[in-house]
Design an enzyme around this catalytic site. Structure first.
Site, short mmCIF file in Angstrom:
data_model
loop_
_atom_site.label_atom_id
_atom_site.label_comp_id
_atom_site.label_asym_id
_atom_site.label_seq_id
_atom_site.Cartn_x
_atom_site.Cartn_y
_atom_site.Cartn_z
N HIS A 168 -2.42 -5.46 -12.72
CA HIS A 168 -1.46 -4.39 -12.42
C HIS A 168 -0.07 -4.95 -12.61
O HIS A 168 0.19 -6.12 -12.29
CB HIS A 168 -1.57 -3.95 -10.94
CG HIS A 168 -2.63 -2.93 -10.66
ND1 HIS A 168 -3.36 -2.94 -9.50
CD2 HIS A 168 -3.06 -1.86 -11.36
CE1 HIS A 168 -4.21 -1.92 -9.49
NE2 HIS A 168 -4.04 -1.25 -10.62
N CYS A 264 1.30 -4.13 -2.93
CA CYS A 264 0.15 -3.23 -3.16
C CYS A 264 -0.16 -2.40 -1.92
O CYS A 264 -0.73 -1.31 -2.03
CB CYS A 264 -1.12 -4.02 -3.47
SG CYS A 264 -0.99 -5.14 -4.82
N1 LIG Z 1 -1.06 -2.32 -6.77
C1 LIG Z 1 -1.97 -3.22 -6.71
N2 LIG Z 1 -1.83 -4.31 -7.40
N3 LIG Z 1 -3.07 -3.00 -5.99
C2 LIG Z 1 -4.11 -3.89 -5.78
C3 LIG Z 1 -5.41 -3.20 -5.88
C4 LIG Z 1 -6.58 -4.05 -5.51
C5 LIG Z 1 -7.89 -3.35 -5.72
N4 LIG Z 1 -8.96 -4.18 -5.29
C6 LIG Z 1 -8.09 -3.00 -7.19
O1 LIG Z 1 -8.59 -3.82 -7.92
O2 LIG Z 1 -7.79 -1.91 -7.61
#
Ligand SMILES: NC(=[NH2+])NCCC[C@H](N)C(=O)O
Ligand SMILES: NC(=O)c1ccc[n+]([C@@H]2O[C@H](COP(=O)([O-])OP(=O)(O)OC[C@H]3O[C@@H](n4cnc5c(N)ncnc54)[C@H](O)[C@@H]3O)[C@@H](O)[C@H]2O)c1
Length: 704
Positions: A168, A264
């Site tokens: 991300h 996050c």
């Molecule tokens: N905005 C972020 N980086 N969020 C983290 C999300 C973690 C979640 N386990 C996923 O893989 O989607």
């Protein structure tokens, strides 16, 4: 507390690592401590509450990642773009977030089905509200960016993520107030890094090292001059502090196990909105059409991989699969790229795979005039080895003199437009040159499954063969050589001095004598050492019979150069009886044309060595014209030169002891090139043996 700043969080009541959808979750399923996670979340919640307002969305059982509210969607003003999750494991969160934002009176936009976009996890506003940085590559599709630009009325800058760990954008990129940017450059491709560098001044860029990046230092929450983050190295802390921020560290170990941290766990609900902004996005899309054995020849997967590897994204618009073994398939694919330049690079590669514009989008090639002799327009289309056609006045015109690394020049004649592949130096004022990548196609042969399989077997489909397969390749090359000779075809050999040093000279001479070679290309050295051997029995001073260095032998090659210079040419030296056998002798005696291209290493040089390299390239091109096969024997320099001049369709066999050279030469994406990693002397002796066998077998068959 700052009233105007507001965040949305979701309590970790149902948080756990239940599945694996990113590399951080690997090995961590059910390994995070519930108590510690609650404690860490509470701590962050309190830190934020001291500095902003925090709203809460109710957690939902069965959706453990809902704590990561950054992925709910993206907000600007009163507009909310709801996330469309890539993984089904998170798709069930969508209705809950939608309901919350609708209830609060936001205008909610939903992306089309199958167009993933993971909200503020992948889209971060410049803290001055000037533009939106949007990531793609893992969770969000590039094609979502134009929609964001329109719905939010903002300029969108697309950044491609290339390291799976930073899947991300908010895991490796954090715009801070005052125009600062905390980021991990290695998580982005080079195009994206250039874009970042163009928009953020060097003194505002805080580029971090891998160790901090792996601790999610970029996954920080910025509230004015406060930066809240997981633990961070002292040196980075100092850099951030020196930029005028106060760093607040708060442990995130339990959320790191799911691939998330401070940022996050939050979604900023009120973002600064600039009034005079306007929608803008550099993302371009084009449709292409492919036809052929798309599945079983792997063409479609190669095309799609190539789009993604080069920074684009795709959508297969339709695919019609050929039903019979012999029937072909067609596919129409929408290609998107973050800029025009990237689009051109991708389309140029797709053209090489045989892609064309769909009929409804067909148009003429774009031409620009040459305004200075020997210089093309900036955006000229770079030609490849594949037979190419350009569309001029609604007609496809085949390019003449196909070769790679040239420009395609168009001249008008009484018979209509003529297209020619030309080197830059040969372009002339008055000609027009094809620019961009529209109205261009390459003609790929559609082989039947059987043809392809048998060619793959026989020529090993451009693969590098190992030692134990050398004999098999030799058999195939011998067969081809005989076929070509018997039908009056043309084989061009390019050879380096190693041929002579390894004892291959007599075998190459044999091939020339027997009519298997129609032209020889090389440098000064092959001729020097060949004639040294003929005249003195040594090659670079080494006795070819005994394999030992001869006293004073290092002078031999200079003496032969001197003598041939006295005669004025190799041909005259042969006629005078100075040279009585060997490669050059056979060329002269059998009227086989040769060209020796000069190099900086050359001693002498021999009178025949062409030291004007432009002329040497022209001689090579001339001798290569009409070749059916090029046999490249242990000269990296000359073989690569020849490879650049040779169009697809000409069989190429490259023999070299160095696998890297062989790979470079045989990896032309064309079925006709084969590499053989072996000693060239051994190869030539096996080849001559095999040809003798073939010939005698031929005679036996004839006499029966
Ligand atoms: N905005 C972020 N980086 N969020 C983290 C999300 C973690 C979640 N386990 C996923 O893989 O989607
Ligand atoms: N005295 C001279 O004038 C002189 C001497 C040497 C080279 N040169 C010139 O320098 C230029 C470059 O020379 P080049 O083409 O030989 O060098 P190169 O490095 O371009 O190619 C030599 C190739 O031979 C391969 N090789 C080495 N041993 C081998 C073996 N046993 N079997 C198979 N392959 C083997 C190497 O891996 C390499 O790729 C040429 O133009 C040549 O004429 C001039």
């Amino acid at each position: 507390m700052t009233d105007s700043i507001r965040f949305l969080m979701c309590a970790p009541d149902h948080y756990d690592v239940d599945y694996v959808i990113n590399p951080w979750m690997e090995g961590n399923v059910h390994k995070s401590s519930r108590d510690r996670a609650v404690e860490q979340w509470e701590k962050l919640y309190h830190v934020l509450k001291e500095n902003a307002i925090v709203d809460l969305v109710p957690p939902q059982k069965g959706w453990p990642d809902m704590v990561f509210t950054a992925n709910a969607g993206l907000l600007l003003g009163n507009t909310f773009v709801l996330s469309r999750f890539y993984h089904k494991e998170r798709q069930g969160e969508e209705p809950y977030f939608k309901e919350w934002f609708e209830d609060k009176g936001f205008t909610v936009h939903e992306l089309p089905k199958d167009l993933p976009f993971e909200g503020a996890g992948d889209a971060l506003l410049d803290r001055e509200g000037r533009w939106l940085w949007a990531g793609y590559g893992f969770r969000s599709e590039l094609d979502s960016h134009p929609l964001l630009a329109n719905w939010l009325n903002i300029e969108v800058l697309s950044l491609r993520l290339v390291d799976e760990r930073f899947y991300h954008l908010d895991t490796c990129f954090c715009p801070l107030s005052g125009g600062y940017l905390l980021y991990y450059p290695a998580a982005f491709d080079s195009y994206s890094n250039r874009l970042i560098e163009m928009r953020v001044a060097p003194e505002k860029r805080i580029a971090i090292e891998e160790a901090d990046a792996a601790n999610f230092a970029c996954n920080a929450v910025n509230i004015n001059n406060i930066v809240v983050m997981n633990k961070v190295s002292d040196s980075l802390k100092t850099r951030i502090t020196n930029a005028g921020f106060k760093v607040i560290e708060t442990p995130m170990s339990e959320f790191l196990k799911a691939g998330g941290a401070c940022k996050c766990l939050t979604l900023r609900v009120i973002e600064p909105v600039q009034e005079d902004r306007s929608a803008n996005v550099m993302v371009e899309s084009r449709a292409i059409r492919m036809e052929g054995h798309l599945l079983d020849a792997g063409l479609i997967s190669r095309a799609l991989d190539l789009i993604v590897e080069n920074g684009g994204s795709f959508q297969v618009l339709n695919f019609s699969l050929g039903e019979q073994r012999q029937s072909t398939s067609t596919a129409e694919v929408k290609v998107s790229a973050p800029s025009h330049d990237v689009m051109e690079d991708i389309i140029a590669l797709l053209i090489d795979l045989g892609a064309v514009s769909p009929p409804q989008e067909l148009c003429d090639a774009i031409l620009e005039p040459v305004v200075q002799d020997g210089v093309g327009p900036d955006d000229f289309y770079v030609s490849t080895i594949y037979p190419t056609e350009v569309r001029v006045n609604n007609q496809w015109v085949k390019a003449q003199n196909q070769r790679m690394d040239g420009a395609v020049a168009i001249t008008e004649t009484a018979e209509g437009p003529v297209a020619t592949c030309k080197l830059l130096r040969d372009l002339k004022v008055g000609e027009k040159v094809v620019v961009d990548v529209v109205g261009i196609r390459t003609i790929r042969k559609t082989e039947s499954r059987e043809q392809r399989n048998s060619q793959e077997f026989s020529f090993m489909s451009g693969s590098v063969s190992s030692e134990r397969r050398v004999e098999l390749v030799v058999e195939q090359v011998a067969w081809e050589l005989r076929q070509i000779r018997d039908r009056g075809g043309k084989v061009v050999v390019t050879a380096g001095p190693v041929v002579i040093h390894t004892g291959g000279g007599e075998h190459l001479a044999h091939l020339i004598r027997e009519g298997y070679v129609q032209a020889l290309l090389g440098g000064n050295a092959i001729a020097v050492h060949d004639m040294e051997q003929s005249n003195m029995g040594t090659s670079l001073g080494v006795d070819m019979k005994r394999g030992i260095a001869v006293r004073g032998g290092h002078r031999h090659h200079l003496k032969i150069i001197n003598t041939v210079r006295r005669y004025g040419s190799i041909a005259k030296a042969v006629e005078a009886g100075l040279v009585t056998n060997g490669v050059m002798y056979e060329c002269v005696k059998n009227n086989i044309p040769f060209s020796l291209a000069g190099s900086i290493r050359d001693d002498g040089p021999l009178p025949d060595t062409q030291m004007d390299l432009v002329k040497a390239q022209e001689e090579y091109t001339e001798l290569l014209r009409g070749a059916d096969m090029v046999l490249m024997l242990s000269s990296m320099l000359h073989s690569i030169g020849v490879g650049n001049m040779t169009p697809a369709g000409v069989k190429m066999v490259c023999v070299d002891i160095n696998p890297a050279v062989v790979t470079k030469l045989s990896d032309r994406g064309s079925i006709e090139s084969t590499g053989v990693v072996t000693d060239v002397g051994l190869f030539l002796s096996l080849l001559v043996n095999q040809l003798d066998k073939l010939t005698s077998r031929h005679h036996v068959t004839q006499s029966v």
